[in-house]
Design an enzyme around this catalytic site. Sequence first.
Site, PDB file in Angstrom:
ATOM      1  N   VAL B 165       0.842  -1.204   0.000  1.00 32.48           N
ATOM      2  CA  VAL B 165       0.000   0.000   0.000  1.00 32.48           C
ATOM      3  C   VAL B 165       0.879   1.257   0.000  1.00 32.48           C
ATOM      4  CG1 VAL B 165      -1.711   1.305   1.318  1.00 32.48           C
ATOM      5  CG2 VAL B 165      -1.919  -1.195   1.112  1.00 32.48           C
ATOM      6  N   HIS B 166       1.944   1.235   0.798  1.00 29.20           N
ATOM      7  CA  HIS B 166       2.890   2.351   0.907  1.00 29.20           C
ATOM      8  C   HIS B 166       3.497   2.675  -0.469  1.00 29.20           C
ATOM      9  CE1 HIS B 166       6.339   4.583   2.665  1.00 29.20           C
ATOM     10  NE2 HIS B 166       7.154   3.793   1.976  1.00 29.20           N
TER      11      HIS B 166
END
Lengths: 302, 206
Positions: B165-166
């Site tokens: 996600v990062h």
Amino acid sequence: MALQSLDITRRSASPTASPQARKTIEIAKLIDVSTCIGCKACQVACSEWNDIREEVGHNIGVYDNPTDLSADAWTVMRFAEEESNGKLEWLIRKDGCMHCADPGCLKACPSPGAIIQYSNGIVDFHQENCIGCGYCISGCPFNVPRISQQDNKAYKCTMCSDRVAVGMEPACVKTCPTGAIQFGSKEDMKQLAASRVADLKTRGYAGAGLYDPQGVGGTHVMYVLHHADKPQQYSGLPKDPQISPAVQLWKGWLKPLATVGIAAAGLFGFFHYITVGPNHADDEEDDTAANVGRKEKQEDKA
Amino acid sequence: MKPQLIRRYSAAERINHWIVAVCFILLALSGLAFFYPAFFWLTGVFGTPQLARIVHPFVGVLMSVAFARQFFRYWHHNLLTRDDIQWMKSVKTVMQGHEVGDTGKYNGGQKGMFWLMCACMAVLLASGIIAWRPYFAGHFPIPLIRIALLAHAWAATILIAGIIVHVYAAFWVQGTIRAMVEGVVSHAWAKKHHPRWYREVTGKQK
Ligand code: HEM
Ligand code: SF4
Ligand code: SF4
């Protein structure tokens, strides 16, 4: 042991099944604790046959020597002094791998083919595939595997799979002077055990019985115990051994959950990008066409 | 630096970040190899399965040290405020590409991710040491090692999903990767995504 001519039914860390078509009989070793005299001939035979020599240790005030299993001591006699009904009992147990039908070591091992189970029930370690992680130690409910300080590989009793493969009994069985260790098909061993248990019962051991714990699917090393109702008395033989719930969660539930979680994160990103598109800062004012297109898309969805 | 660019990360910060990132990738690949039998071949990132088993924990320690440096650089930028809670509640709007609130150096999502990473790293380090053979595992009772292995695999899963996600967020918000590669961002980027931080670093009101 690496050289073997036995059929393998299960390998560690191998998602697809091993060949299953041929069937062989299940074997078992039966250790009759009530006729063992603690002479340790089996320890010596094991050391001889398998070419392993534990370093000479120190006397710690009891007969246990070596005091624990090791990469160079695959079986040890454990001597427990128990008092019951005002009587001292000397309970001697030959400790070592139980060759579980559902082996926790094999379940935990991450290295393909480092632990294998033969169709006759023997669980064997193939050290050339071992990576030395010690997961097998966590998987085993009997605290059996040991990692060698020499080569960082896991070792334990092989049930003399090399001997069994050519129709011989394990070295410990061959050497036992009282016949306390017997070897044969699991069925035969259960029958033999039943007659021993019946005999013990007539001699006043009401709790006598066979130790073939079902929590690990039964074992291919079984004990006749005079106090089968209290196996813990025999130097901590577990009453209802099972693969630890922590290991079950780790090797069972977590895998599908982790797959779903990691896949969800990746898929989220992919679908977010192809539906919402990139988040630009620079073209807020000028790139109106793109913004219009994006707005229309959002309206479509609403 | 061109006048229209704003410095976001110094060279030291960028080097630090990429040490952690490279270690993480090596750890995640070798770790997943131990976790998924079908991916055991990923131990190849370290040459052989045995080498992967031996090297993984050392790389883990290197990453922990580098991450600790990042922790002390950034923790005070990541204290949650009421605005951040508002941001988290409006995450759906954010995901449509709209800004929410007067965001400072980091938004609510980045702060949440920061603390999630800290928690996972701490669990991974502690459990990794407990499970580390031949040096440390022998000093711990087997039931504790079982819990550690379970926790290690859990924390690794959460961290890997979090890092995906990062990385995606950095890619999605265009102009962000440049901040960690070249160290700079555009005025438009800062004004749009981190308006309060923009005012702080430029001294401008609008
Ligand atoms: C922080 C320092 C770390 C240490 C000390 C450490 C240590 C260990 C150890 C000792 C093992 C057992 C295998 C071996 O002996 O090599 C292991 C396995 C593993 N590690 Fe790490 N590790 C660390 C960080 C990480 C990170 C950052 C990840 C990935 C995000 C990771 C993922 C894994 C996975 C997935 C496994 C396999 C677990 C399983 O088989 O279920 N580790 N680690
Ligand atoms: S006793 Fe332990 S080492 Fe032996 S087969 Fe069972 S789980 Fe494996
Ligand atoms: S130490 Fe060897 S046998 Fe034991 S689990 Fe690890 S790879 Fe398998």
